[in-house]
Design a protein around this motif. Structure first.
Motif, PDB file in Angstrom:
ATOM      1  N   ARG A 282       0.655  -0.949   0.159  1.00  0.00           N
ATOM      2  CA  ARG A 282      -0.021  -0.004  -0.035  1.00  0.00           C
ATOM      3  C   ARG A 282       1.075   1.530   0.463  1.00  0.00           C
ATOM      4  O   ARG A 282       0.848   2.017  -0.673  1.00  0.00           O
ATOM      5  N   ASP A 283       1.676   1.188   0.751  1.00  0.00           N
ATOM      6  CA  ASP A 283       2.665   2.433   1.418  1.00  0.00           C
ATOM      7  C   ASP A 283       3.585   2.639  -0.337  1.00  0.00           C
ATOM      8  O   ASP A 283       4.257   3.734  -1.328  1.00  0.00           O
ATOM      9  N   GLY A 284       3.763   1.642  -1.124  1.00  0.00           N
ATOM     10  CA  GLY A 284       4.762   1.807  -1.885  1.00  0.00           C
ATOM     11  C   GLY A 284       4.042   2.071  -3.352  1.00  0.00           C
ATOM     12  O   GLY A 284       3.969   2.498  -3.964  1.00  0.00           O
ATOM     13  N   VAL A 285       3.088   1.501  -3.141  1.00  0.00           N
ATOM     14  CA  VAL A 285       1.873   1.842  -4.871  1.00  0.00           C
ATOM     15  C   VAL A 285       1.431   3.582  -4.469  1.00  0.00           C
ATOM     16  O   VAL A 285       2.128   4.065  -4.964  1.00  0.00           O
ATOM     17  N   LYS A 286       1.467   3.942  -2.975  1.00  0.00           N
ATOM     18  CA  LYS A 286       1.083   5.031  -2.837  1.00  0.00           C
ATOM     19  C   LYS A 286       1.952   6.119  -2.581  1.00  0.00           C
ATOM     20  O   LYS A 286       2.336   7.562  -3.774  1.00  0.00           O
ATOM     21  N   ALA A 287       3.365   5.986  -3.053  1.00  0.00           N
ATOM     22  CA  ALA A 287       4.580   6.646  -3.539  1.00  0.00           C
ATOM     23  C   ALA A 287       5.083   6.697  -4.777  1.00  0.00           C
ATOM     24  O   ALA A 287       4.948   7.638  -5.446  1.00  0.00           O
ATOM     25  N   LEU A 288       4.375   5.526  -5.374  1.00  0.00           N
ATOM     26  CA  LEU A 288       4.385   5.849  -6.813  1.00  0.00           C
ATOM     27  C   LEU A 288       3.253   6.302  -7.113  1.00  0.00           C
ATOM     28  O   LEU A 288       4.076   7.318  -8.557  1.00  0.00           O
ATOM     29  N   ALA A 289       2.367   6.275  -6.951  1.00  0.00           N
ATOM     30  CA  ALA A 289       1.114   7.681  -7.512  1.00  0.00           C
ATOM     31  C   ALA A 289       1.898   8.607  -6.846  1.00  0.00           C
ATOM     32  O   ALA A 289       1.298  10.143  -7.627  1.00  0.00           O
ATOM     33  N   ASP A 290       2.518   9.304  -5.905  1.00  0.00           N
ATOM     34  CA  ASP A 290       2.730  10.977  -5.277  1.00  0.00           C
ATOM     35  C   ASP A 290       4.037  10.767  -6.724  1.00  0.00           C
ATOM     36  O   ASP A 290       4.431  12.330  -6.979  1.00  0.00           O
ATOM     37  N   GLY A 291       4.478   9.980  -7.592  1.00  0.00           N
ATOM     38  CA  GLY A 291       5.878   9.981  -8.501  1.00  0.00           C
ATOM     39  C   GLY A 291       5.527  10.816  -9.154  1.00  0.00           C
ATOM     40  O   GLY A 291       3.914  11.627  -9.503  1.00  0.00           O
ATOM     41  N   PRO A 292       6.748  10.902 -10.362  1.00  0.00           N
ATOM     42  CA  PRO A 292       6.540  12.366 -11.490  1.00  0.00           C
ATOM     43  C   PRO A 292       4.824  10.990 -12.421  1.00  0.00           C
ATOM     44  O   PRO A 292       4.521  12.037 -13.584  1.00  0.00           O
ATOM     45  N   GLY A 293       4.224   9.701 -11.970  1.00  0.00           N
ATOM     46  CA  GLY A 293       3.528   9.310 -13.457  1.00  0.00           C
ATOM     47  C   GLY A 293       3.803   8.642 -14.358  1.00  0.00           C
ATOM     48  O   GLY A 293       5.453   8.334 -14.590  1.00  0.00           O
ATOM     49  N   PHE A 294       3.517   7.949 -14.845  1.00  0.00           N
ATOM     50  CA  PHE A 294       3.770   6.790 -15.818  1.00  0.00           C
ATOM     51  C   PHE A 294       3.180   7.344 -17.461  1.00  0.00           C
ATOM     52  O   PHE A 294       1.761   7.782 -17.351  1.00  0.00           O
ATOM     53  N   ALA A 295       3.180   6.687 -18.735  1.00  0.00           N
ATOM     54  CA  ALA A 295       2.697   6.779 -19.725  1.00  0.00           C
ATOM     55  C   ALA A 295       1.705   5.487 -19.898  1.00  0.00           C
ATOM     56  O   ALA A 295       0.703   5.736 -20.384  1.00  0.00           O
ATOM     57  N   LEU A 296       2.029   4.759 -19.580  1.00  0.00           N
ATOM     58  CA  LEU A 296       1.371   3.287 -19.871  1.00  0.00           C
ATOM     59  C   LEU A 296       1.058   2.603 -18.693  1.00  0.00           C
ATOM     60  O   LEU A 296       1.917   2.589 -17.834  1.00  0.00           O
ATOM     61  N   GLN A 297      -0.639   1.815 -18.953  1.00  0.00           N
ATOM     62  CA  GLN A 297      -0.662   1.417 -17.243  1.00  0.00           C
ATOM     63  C   GLN A 297      -0.168   0.588 -16.966  1.00  0.00           C
ATOM     64  O   GLN A 297       0.259  -0.560 -16.701  1.00  0.00           O
ATOM     65  N   GLU A 298       0.897  -0.519 -18.520  1.00  0.00           N
ATOM     66  CA  GLU A 298       1.573  -1.473 -18.388  1.00  0.00           C
ATOM     67  C   GLU A 298       3.490  -1.293 -17.326  1.00  0.00           C
ATOM     68  O   GLU A 298       3.436  -2.180 -16.234  1.00  0.00           O
ATOM     69  N   THR A 299       3.542  -0.395 -17.652  1.00  0.00           N
ATOM     70  CA  THR A 299       4.670   0.135 -17.109  1.00  0.00           C
ATOM     71  C   THR A 299       4.935   0.705 -15.358  1.00  0.00           C
ATOM     72  O   THR A 299       4.888  -0.151 -14.842  1.00  0.00           O
ATOM     73  N   LEU A 300       3.060   0.615 -15.273  1.00  0.00           N
ATOM     74  CA  LEU A 300       2.702   1.418 -13.971  1.00  0.00           C
ATOM     75  C   LEU A 300       2.777  -0.457 -13.147  1.00  0.00           C
ATOM     76  O   LEU A 300       3.454  -0.538 -11.681  1.00  0.00           O
ATOM     77  N   CYS A 301       1.754  -1.228 -13.718  1.00  0.00           N
ATOM     78  CA  CYS A 301       1.799  -2.624 -13.216  1.00  0.00           C
ATOM     79  C   CYS A 301       3.198  -3.483 -13.222  1.00  0.00           C
ATOM     80  O   CYS A 301       3.195  -3.905 -12.646  1.00  0.00           O
ATOM     81  N   ASP A 302       4.229  -3.081 -14.120  1.00  0.00           N
ATOM     82  CA  ASP A 302       5.511  -4.013 -13.717  1.00  0.00           C
ATOM     83  C   ASP A 302       6.676  -3.429 -12.877  1.00  0.00           C
ATOM     84  O   ASP A 302       6.931  -3.969 -11.661  1.00  0.00           O
ATOM     85  N   ALA A 303       6.062  -2.055 -12.481  1.00  0.00           N
ATOM     86  CA  ALA A 303       6.479  -1.177 -11.309  1.00  0.00           C
ATOM     87  C   ALA A 303       5.865  -1.866 -10.237  1.00  0.00           C
ATOM     88  O   ALA A 303       6.915  -2.266  -8.952  1.00  0.00           O
ATOM     89  N   VAL A 304       4.822  -1.606  -9.647  1.00  0.00           N
ATOM     90  CA  VAL A 304       3.876  -2.749  -8.745  1.00  0.00           C
ATOM     91  C   VAL A 304       4.285  -3.868  -8.466  1.00  0.00           C
ATOM     92  O   VAL A 304       4.932  -4.597  -7.768  1.00  0.00           O
ATOM     93  N   ALA A 305       4.695  -4.541  -9.435  1.00  0.00           N
ATOM     94  CA  ALA A 305       4.950  -6.087 -10.227  1.00  0.00           C
ATOM     95  C   ALA A 305       6.727  -6.227  -9.089  1.00  0.00           C
ATOM     96  O   ALA A 305       6.614  -7.272  -8.111  1.00  0.00           O
ATOM     97  N   ALA A 306       7.253  -4.830  -9.640  1.00  0.00           N
ATOM     98  CA  ALA A 306       8.861  -5.230  -9.437  1.00  0.00           C
ATOM     99  C   ALA A 306       8.992  -5.011  -7.345  1.00  0.00           C
ATOM    100  O   ALA A 306       9.572  -5.433  -6.941  1.00  0.00           O
ATOM    101  N   LEU A 307       7.704  -3.984  -7.294  1.00  0.00           N
ATOM    102  CA  LEU A 307       7.717  -3.727  -5.113  1.00  0.00           C
ATOM    103  C   LEU A 307       7.659  -4.983  -4.315  1.00  0.00           C
ATOM    104  O   LEU A 307       8.135  -5.490  -3.331  1.00  0.00           O
ATOM    105  N   CYS A 308       6.697  -5.943  -5.588  1.00  0.00           N
ATOM    106  CA  CYS A 308       6.370  -6.895  -4.628  1.00  0.00           C
ATOM    107  C   CYS A 308       7.172  -8.291  -4.339  1.00  0.00           C
ATOM    108  O   CYS A 308       7.195  -8.759  -3.663  1.00  0.00           O
ATOM    109  N   LEU A 309       8.021  -8.139  -5.600  1.00  0.00           N
ATOM    110  CA  LEU A 309       8.623  -9.196  -6.146  1.00  0.00           C
ATOM    111  C   LEU A 309      10.173  -9.402  -5.042  1.00  0.00           C
ATOM    112  O   LEU A 309      11.438  -9.293  -4.699  1.00  0.00           O
ATOM    113  N   HIS A 310      10.292  -7.590  -4.857  1.00  0.00           N
ATOM    114  CA  HIS A 310      11.330  -6.835  -4.068  1.00  0.00           C
ATOM    115  C   HIS A 310      11.458  -8.506  -2.220  1.00  0.00           C
ATOM    116  O   HIS A 310      12.850  -8.723  -1.925  1.00  0.00           O
ATOM    117  N   ASP A 311      10.552  -8.349  -1.987  1.00  0.00           N
ATOM    118  CA  ASP A 311      10.318  -9.790  -0.542  1.00  0.00           C
ATOM    119  C   ASP A 311      10.556 -10.834  -1.314  1.00  0.00           C
ATOM    120  O   ASP A 311       9.993 -11.013  -2.240  1.00  0.00           O
TER     121      ASP A 311
END
Length: 118
Positions: free
Chosen positions: A59-88
């Motif tokens: 939740r905190d990581g998604v909120k931090a991504l939302a507060d960032g510069p943004g994304f052109a594509l939903q695909e790259t947003l989803c990849d960023a969230v997936a990478a956040l999760c796979l960090h664990d």
């Protein structure tokens, strides 16, 4: 014997910049859902948060991504969230869905990705 669990963060709505069109330069509502498959070395012996993944980081990581510069594509947003999760390292597979909720009056548009630890 390992214990396998799916942790779900469903329908987290954030305001963020997402898109390629001029009207998407300002933040818009985006709903994010995450399903994480986790493998623990054994079934949980105790009822303690210290023994499991605490989903606050998603939740905190998604909120931090939302507060960032943004994304052109939903695909790259989803990849960023997936990478956040796979960090664990306990997360062996993750499915991420993003939905733009206000693009059309009669439909929501989204993307879903599935990533696995190799």
């Amino acid at each position: 014997m390992t214990g396998t669990y799916t942790i779900i963060v469903e329908g987290l709505t954030v305001e963020m910049r997402l898109g390629i069109h001029p009207h998407e330069a300002t933040p818009q509502p985006v709903r994010i859902s995450v399903w994480m498959d986790l493998a623990y070395p054994q079934p949980l012996p105790h009822d303690r948060i210290e023994d499991v993944l605490d989903y606050d980081f998603v939740r905190d990581g998604v909120k931090a991504l939302a507060d960032g510069p943004g994304f052109a594509l939903q695909e790259t947003l989803c990849d960023a969230v997936a990478a956040l999760c796979l960090h664990d390292t306990r997360v062996v597979r993750v499915r991420v869905r993003s939905m733009k909720t206000d693009i059309y009056p009669d439909a929501q548009v989204g993307c879903e990705v599935v990533r696995s630890r190799t």
